[in-house]
Design a protein around this motif. Structure first.
Motif, PDB file in Angstrom:
ATOM      1  N   SER A 184     -49.856 -25.212  73.263  1.00  0.00           N
ATOM      2  CA  SER A 184     -49.666 -26.446  74.035  1.00  0.00           C
ATOM      3  C   SER A 184     -48.692 -27.377  73.316  1.00  0.00           C
ATOM      4  CB  SER A 184     -50.999 -27.136  74.308  1.00  0.00           C
ATOM      5  OG  SER A 184     -51.560 -27.606  73.125  1.00  0.00           O
ATOM      6  N   GLN A 212     -45.278 -25.929  74.055  1.00  0.00           N
ATOM      7  CA  GLN A 212     -44.893 -26.165  75.454  1.00  0.00           C
ATOM      8  C   GLN A 212     -44.375 -27.584  75.660  1.00  0.00           C
ATOM      9  OE1 GLN A 212     -48.540 -25.044  77.298  1.00  0.00           O
ATOM     10  NE2 GLN A 212     -47.809 -23.014  77.856  1.00  0.00           N
ATOM     11  N   HIS A 251     -42.527 -18.695  75.031  1.00  0.00           N
ATOM     12  CA  HIS A 251     -42.213 -19.894  75.811  1.00  0.00           C
ATOM     13  C   HIS A 251     -40.755 -20.313  75.658  1.00  0.00           C
ATOM     14  CE1 HIS A 251     -46.557 -19.887  75.584  1.00  0.00           C
ATOM     15  NE2 HIS A 251     -46.553 -20.615  76.673  1.00  0.00           N
TER      16      HIS A 251
END
Ligand SMILES: Nc1nc2c(ncn2[C@@H]2O[C@H](COP(=O)(O)OP(=O)(O)OP(=O)(O)O)[C@@H](O)[C@H]2O)c(=O)[nH]1
Ligand SMILES: [Mg+2]
Length: 95
Positions: free
Chosen positions: A7, A10, A61
């Motif tokens: 997270s 991201q 990612h």
């Protein structure tokens, strides 16, 4: 642990293919190597305590992650130039 790291990654606004350098530090048995292997989509059933350190490049990612996984055992830390404390237990210094 892995979800928390992902997270954070991201939320970073990087250009596609940008390289990030990540150092995993923590006490022995915290799960650092497991996290790195999961990021690399590797088998996690046969993990042994890290002697020294592992360095691995993982694409995730849209980033190229260069991850350093430092062994957390006291005997390893005494050989490595790492100093710190366990943030959750001030009575258990790493060194
Ligand atoms: N239940 C559970 N066990 C985990 C998790 N992550 C790691 N483990 C287990 O915890 C043990 C230690 O994991 P490692 O990844 O070797 O821990 P480490 O931080 O790399 O340890 P050192 O290399 O000694 O510094 C292993 O038996 C893992 O299977 C997790 O999220 N949940
Ligand atoms: Mg390890």
């Amino acid at each position: 642990m892995g979800e928390g790291l992902l997270s954070v990654i991201q939320r970073l606004r990087g250009s596609p293919g940008q390289e990030l350098r990540i150092v995993l530090l923590g006490l022995d048995n915290a799960g650092k190597t497991t996290l790195l292997k999961r990021l690399a989509s590797e088998e996690v059933t046969t993990i042994t305590p890290t002697q020294g350190f592992n360095i691995k490049s993982v694409h995730s990612h849209g980033f190229k992650l260069n991850v350093w996984d430092i062994g957390g055992q006291r005997s390893v830390l005494l050989r490595e130039p790492v100093r710190g404390l366990d943030a959750e237990d001030e009575k258990r210094p790493l060194l």
